[in-house]
Design an enzyme around this catalytic site. Structure first.
Site, mmCIF file in Angstrom:
data_model
loop_
_atom_site.group_PDB
_atom_site.id
_atom_site.type_symbol
_atom_site.label_atom_id
_atom_site.label_comp_id
_atom_site.label_asym_id
_atom_site.label_seq_id
_atom_site.Cartn_x
_atom_site.Cartn_y
_atom_site.Cartn_z
ATOM 1 N N THR A 128 -16.057 10.799 -3.675
ATOM 2 C CA THR A 128 -14.964 9.868 -3.986
ATOM 3 C C THR A 128 -14.363 10.132 -5.373
ATOM 4 O O THR A 128 -15.082 10.427 -6.318
ATOM 5 C CB THR A 128 -15.487 8.422 -3.918
ATOM 6 O OG1 THR A 128 -16.050 8.216 -2.625
ATOM 7 C CG2 THR A 128 -14.384 7.413 -4.170
ATOM 8 N N GLU A 129 -13.041 9.994 -5.441
ATOM 9 C CA GLU A 129 -12.337 10.155 -6.721
ATOM 10 C C GLU A 129 -11.528 8.896 -7.001
ATOM 11 O O GLU A 129 -11.251 8.109 -6.078
ATOM 12 C CB GLU A 129 -11.413 11.369 -6.649
ATOM 13 C CG GLU A 129 -12.189 12.646 -6.386
ATOM 14 C CD GLU A 129 -11.308 13.893 -6.390
ATOM 15 O OE1 GLU A 129 -10.072 13.770 -6.606
ATOM 16 O OE2 GLU A 129 -11.877 14.972 -6.179
ATOM 17 N N THR A 160 -23.342 6.863 -6.536
ATOM 18 C CA THR A 160 -24.678 6.244 -6.579
ATOM 19 C C THR A 160 -25.689 7.259 -7.097
ATOM 20 O O THR A 160 -25.682 8.417 -6.680
ATOM 21 C CB THR A 160 -25.078 5.756 -5.174
ATOM 22 O OG1 THR A 160 -24.102 4.808 -4.744
ATOM 23 C CG2 THR A 160 -26.454 5.091 -5.187
ATOM 24 N N GLN A 280 -28.924 -30.729 13.964
ATOM 25 C CA GLN A 280 -28.202 -29.769 14.801
ATOM 26 C C GLN A 280 -27.256 -28.880 13.978
ATOM 27 O O GLN A 280 -27.106 -27.691 14.257
ATOM 28 C CB GLN A 280 -27.416 -30.520 15.874
ATOM 29 C CG GLN A 280 -26.891 -29.603 16.957
ATOM 30 C CD GLN A 280 -26.210 -30.375 18.065
ATOM 31 O OE1 GLN A 280 -25.520 -31.363 17.813
ATOM 32 N NE2 GLN A 280 -26.396 -29.947 19.284
ATOM 33 N N GLU A 365 -19.449 3.700 2.722
ATOM 34 C CA GLU A 365 -19.344 4.645 3.861
ATOM 35 C C GLU A 365 -18.198 4.278 4.800
ATOM 36 O O GLU A 365 -18.320 4.392 6.011
ATOM 37 C CB GLU A 365 -20.667 4.710 4.659
ATOM 38 C CG GLU A 365 -21.895 5.063 3.848
ATOM 39 C CD GLU A 365 -22.027 6.548 3.543
ATOM 40 O OE1 GLU A 365 -21.026 7.272 3.698
ATOM 41 O OE2 GLU A 365 -23.111 6.968 3.125
ATOM 42 N N THR A 367 -14.798 1.387 4.637
ATOM 43 C CA THR A 367 -14.667 -0.072 4.677
ATOM 44 C C THR A 367 -14.559 -0.565 6.121
ATOM 45 O O THR A 367 -14.338 0.220 7.047
ATOM 46 C CB THR A 367 -13.394 -0.516 3.941
ATOM 47 O OG1 THR A 367 -12.274 0.089 4.615
ATOM 48 C CG2 THR A 367 -13.404 -0.103 2.476
ATOM 49 N N GLU A 369 -12.148 -2.095 7.272
ATOM 50 C CA GLU A 369 -10.786 -1.779 7.719
ATOM 51 C C GLU A 369 -10.689 -0.333 8.225
ATOM 52 O O GLU A 369 -10.003 -0.043 9.209
ATOM 53 C CB GLU A 369 -9.800 -2.018 6.565
ATOM 54 C CG GLU A 369 -9.599 -3.489 6.210
ATOM 55 C CD GLU A 369 -10.825 -4.168 5.584
ATOM 56 O OE1 GLU A 369 -11.663 -3.461 4.983
ATOM 57 O OE2 GLU A 369 -10.960 -5.396 5.727
#
Lengths: 381, 256
Positions: A128-129, A160, A280, A365, A367, A369
Site C-alpha cells: 500500500t502507498e 504492519t 428478552q 485486506e 474494505t 466496499e
C-alpha cells in the site's frame, strides 16, 4: 463459551494448543502492549519455536505441512485474546513470509524464510502507498536497473510490523514497464531505507504499523524475489486474496470473544431482581449473535476447504467469507457493547477494546466496499 | 538413552471435581480429562535432554481408562517417540500398590535408562508412586527434584526441603520425580500433532504384564461422604461494641 463445530481431530487439537498458548503468552502481555502501543516482539520467537508461524507452509521449507485451515485456527484463537497481537503474528505467518515462499529461490528460502518461520527474522510486506490503496495499479514505487543493481524508490504506508521488521518484502513497479511488478527484500540498515514513523491507530494498538521510505535503495540481484522480468499484478496480489480467509478467521475470533464476555456479564449482572440475560431485550441479542457467529464459522472454514481442494484461488468465496465474518464481528461487538451499558463504555472493559478493534476487519485486506465490488462483479454486475 | 516418562490423566483442575458417592471412585464425567501439568514438565525434562542428545528415545507411559490415548497423543505431539497405554477393566479403582506394580511391570517390558515422573498428582496426591516404582524396579529413586541434570550414566539433582537443600546423584538406571520448580512444558505444534499419528502406540492389558490383581491385595474404599456444605457465618454489625462481640465469639468457640 460459545461452542462451534469440530474441524476434525488434528485441527481441534491444534485449537486446544493455540488456546493454551494464547492464554499463557498473549493474555499476560496484552494490556501492557495495548497501553504502550508496542508489539511484544519476544512473541515472534516464542510462536516460532512452537511452530505457530508457517503451519501452512510445506515441511521442506520449515513449515508445518498443514493447510490454510491450520493457520486460520491459530489466527482465530490468537485474535480471541488480542486482535493486535494476532495481527502482528499473522503478518509474519502469512503476509511477509508469503512472498519469500512464493517467489524465493532455495538460497533465499534458507536465508530468510526459515529464520522468519522460526521467529528470528521479522519480515513485513509493503504494498500500500499513500495514493494507492485498493487501487494497486496506481502504485508509484519503482525499481530501476543500474548495471547489476536495482535502485528502489518510493513510499509505503500502513505497513504492519514495518517499525519492527528486519526485512521488508516490497512490491514495486519495474521501471520502463507498464504492467510488470517486482518483489524485493530490503533489509534494515540498507542505505536510503527507513521507517519514517509509527502510525497511531484507533484500535489494534498492540500491533505496530508504519510508513516506510525508500530513497534510492540499492540492492543486488540476490534481493529480487520475483523472476527477473517481474510478475503480473494478479500474480503478486494472489497472496492478498488468500489472506482474506485469515482475516475472516481473525474476525470470527473477536466475535466469539465479544459473545463470551457479553454472556458472562449478562448472567452475572442483575437488574430489577434478575440477571439481565433473562430479559428478552438482552437474550435476543445472544440468539442473533450466536446464529451469526455460527454462520461466519461455516462460511470461513468452508472457504478454507475450497482453498485446500482447488488449485485456483476461489476469489468470490474468499471475498464473501471476509465480508460476512467482518460484518459479523462488527454487529456482534456492537450488540454486546449494549449488553454492558455504561460499564462497556469505560476504558477498562474488554468490550471497549473489542469495539475499537472490530473496525479493523471492515478495512484490512480490502474494505467491505471493495468486497461488495468484487462479489458483484463475479455475479456479472 | 531410553527415558520413560510417566503420564497421568487427571480431571482438569479448572473443572468441578467430584467423587462418586456409591463407588467411592473419582467421577470422571464431572470434569474434562487432561494430562496432569506436572507430567508435562516431566516430559519437558526428557525433551530438553533429547534436543541436545541425538539418539535419545522417549516413551510416554500411562495407565487409565479409554480416554487416555488422547492424553498420550498430546505427549507424542510434544515430542515423545512412542507411547504405551495400559488399559484393563481390572484397573478401575486401582490403589497405589497395584498402580505401582503395573507401572513397574510396564517399564520392565519397555526397557529404560531413566524414568521421570511428577512428584505429586493433582487428583490422588499420594506422592508415593515414583518411590514405589523405583523399589519394584530395584533401582535408585531420587524424588522431589527442583533441578535435574542428566548425563550418559547418571542423574543429579537438588531437593529442597524445610530442613535444607540436598544435592543427590544416582547412577543410571534410576527413577526421578520432579517438582513445579522445573520449567513449563513446550506446546505441541502442528507438525508434532500430525507426526503423532504415525508414532508407535502400544496398548497393553494386565495379562500382557502377567499381573492378576486380587481383592485381598489392594485397599478398598469403604465409604465416601460429601464434605458438608459451608454454613452461613456469623455477621457482627458494629454498633460500637463490635470488638466485644468478636472477643465473645472467639471465646465461646474456644479460639482464644
Amino acid at each position: 463459551m460459545i461452542s462451534l463445530g469440530s474441524l476434525g481431530t488434528d485441527l481441534d487439537e491444534l485449537r486446544q494448543v493455540a488456546r493454551a498458548f494464547a492464554d499463557r503468552e498473549i493474555e499476560s502481555r496484552v494490556d501492557e502492549a495495548e497501553s504502550a502501543e508496542h508489539f511484544p516482539t519476544e512473541l515472534f520467537r516464542l510462536a516460532g519455536a512452537n511452530g505457530f508461524i508457517g503451519s501452512h507452509y510445506p515441511v521442506d521449507v520449515g513449515g508445518g505441512g498443514g493447510g490454510i485451515a491450520a493457520a486460520m485456527v491459530l489466527r482465530e484463537e490468537f485474535s480471541y485474546s488480542s486482535v493486535g497481537i494476532s495481527s502482528g503474528l499473522g503478518h509474519q505467518d502469512h503476509v511477509g513470509t508469503a512472498y519469500l515462499h512464493r517467489f524465493g529461490s532455495p538460497e533465499q528460502i534458507d536465508r530468510w524464510l526459515r529464520p522468519a518461520l522460526a521467529g528470528e527474522f521479522v519480515i513485513a510486506m509493503a504494498v500500500t502507498e499513500p495514493d494507492a490503496g485498493s487501487d494497486v495499479r496506481r502504485m508509484r514505487s519503482k525499481a530501476r536497473r543500474e548495471g547489476n543493481e536495482w535502485v528502489i524508490t518510493g513510499r509505503k504506508t500502513f505497513i504492519t510490523n514495518g517499525p519492527l521488521a528486519d526485512g521488508i518484502a516490497i512490491v514495486v513497479r519495474l521501471a520502463d514497464t507498464t504492467d510488470r511488478f517486482g518483489v524485493f527484500v530490503v533489509l534494515r540498515g540498507d542505505p536510503g531505507y527507513q521507517c519514517e514513523r509509527t502510525l497511531g491507530k484507533m484500535g489494534c494498538n498492540s500491533s505496530e504499523v508504519g510508513e516506510l521510505v525508500f530513497d534510492d535503495v540499492r540492492v543486488g540481484p540476490d534481493r529480487m524475489l520475483s523472476p527477473e522480468g517481474g510478475s503480473s499484478l494478479e500474480d503478486v496480489l494472489d497472496v492478498l486474496v488468500r489472506g482474506r480467509v485469515l482475516v475472516a478467521a481473525s474476525a470470527l475470533g473477536l466475535a466469539r470473544r465479544a459473545f463470551d464476555v457479553g454472556m458472562e456479564y449478562a448472567k452475572q449482572r442483575e437488574a430489577f431482581g434478575r440477571p439481565i440475560g433473562r430479559f428478552q431485550e438482552i437474550s435476543m441479542k445472544f440468539a442473533d449473535a450466536s446464529t451469526a457467529i455460527r454462520a461466519a464459522h461455516l462460511i470461513t472454514y468452508d472457504t478454507a476447504a475450497l482453498l485446500e481442494r482447488d488449485s485456483t484461488v476461489p476469489v468470490l468465496e474468499c471475498s464473501q467469507a471476509k465480508l460476512f465474518a467482518s460484518e459479523t464481528a462488527v454487529m456482534v461487538v456492537d450488540q454486546m457493547m449494549r449488553v454492558f451499558g455504561g460499564a462497556g463504555f469505560m476504558q477498562s472493559s474488554v468490550i471497549e477494546r473489542l469495539y475499537r478493534d472490530a473496525r479493523f476487519f471492515t478495512i484490512v485486506e480490502g474494505t467491505v466496499e471493495i468486497q461488495h465490488r468484487i462479489i458483484s462483479s463475479h455475479l456479472g454486475l | 538413552m531410553k527415558i520413560v516418562v510417566l503420564i497421568k490423566e487427571v480431571p482438569d483442575t479448572w473443572g468441578d471435581r467430584r467423587l462418586n458417592s456409591e463407588t467411592g471412585l473419582l467421577d470422571r464425567a464431572g470434569a474434562e480429562p487432561v494430562v496432569d501439568e506436572i507430567n508435562e514438565r516431566a516430559l519437558e525434562v526428557a525433551l530438553t535432554y533429547a534436543d541436545a542428545q541425538t539418539g535419545t528415545e522417549i516413551v510416554a507411559l500411562a495407565i487409565g481408562p479409554a480416554s487416555v490415548p488422547t492424553s498420550l497423543r498430546k505427549a507424542l505431539g510434544m515430542g515423545a517417540d512412542s507411547a504405551v497405554h495400559v488399559l484393563d477393566d481390572a484397573l478401575v479403582g486401582a490403589d497405589i500398590t497395584l498402580t505401582a506394580q503395573v507401572i513397574a511391570a510396564a517399564i520392565k517390558r519397555i526397557g529404560f535408562d531413566l524414568v521421570i515422573a511428577g512428584n505429586v498428582s493433582t487428583d490422588g496426591g499420594g506422592s508415593a508412586i515414583p518411590s514405589m516404582v523405583a523399589e519394584l524396579l530395584g533401582v535408585p529413586g531420587a524424588t522431589y527434584l527442583n533441578a535435574v541434570e542428566i548425563t550418559v550414566d547418571a542423574v543429579t539433582g537438588r531437593r529442597e526441603t524445610e530442613a535444607g537443600s540436598f544435592g543427590v546423584k544416582a547412577a543410571l538406571p534410576a527413577v526421578i520425580s520432579i517438582t513445579e520448580a522445573l520449567p513449563d512444558a513446550r506446546f505441541p505444534n502442528f507438525k508434532g500433532i500430525m507426526a503423532a499419528k504415525k508414532k508407535p502406540f502400544e496398548t497393553l492389558s494386565l495379562g500382557d504384564l502377567d499381573i492378576t490383581p486380587t481383592e485381598e491385595s489392594r485397599s478398598i474404599v469403604l465409604n465416601v461422604t460429601q464434605r458438608p456444605a459451608r454454613t452461613a457465618g456469623t455477621v457482627i454489625t458494629d454498633e460500637g461494641d463490635a470488638g466485644q462481640q468478636l472477643a465473645d465469639f472467639l471465646a465461646k468457640n474456644q479460639l482464644i
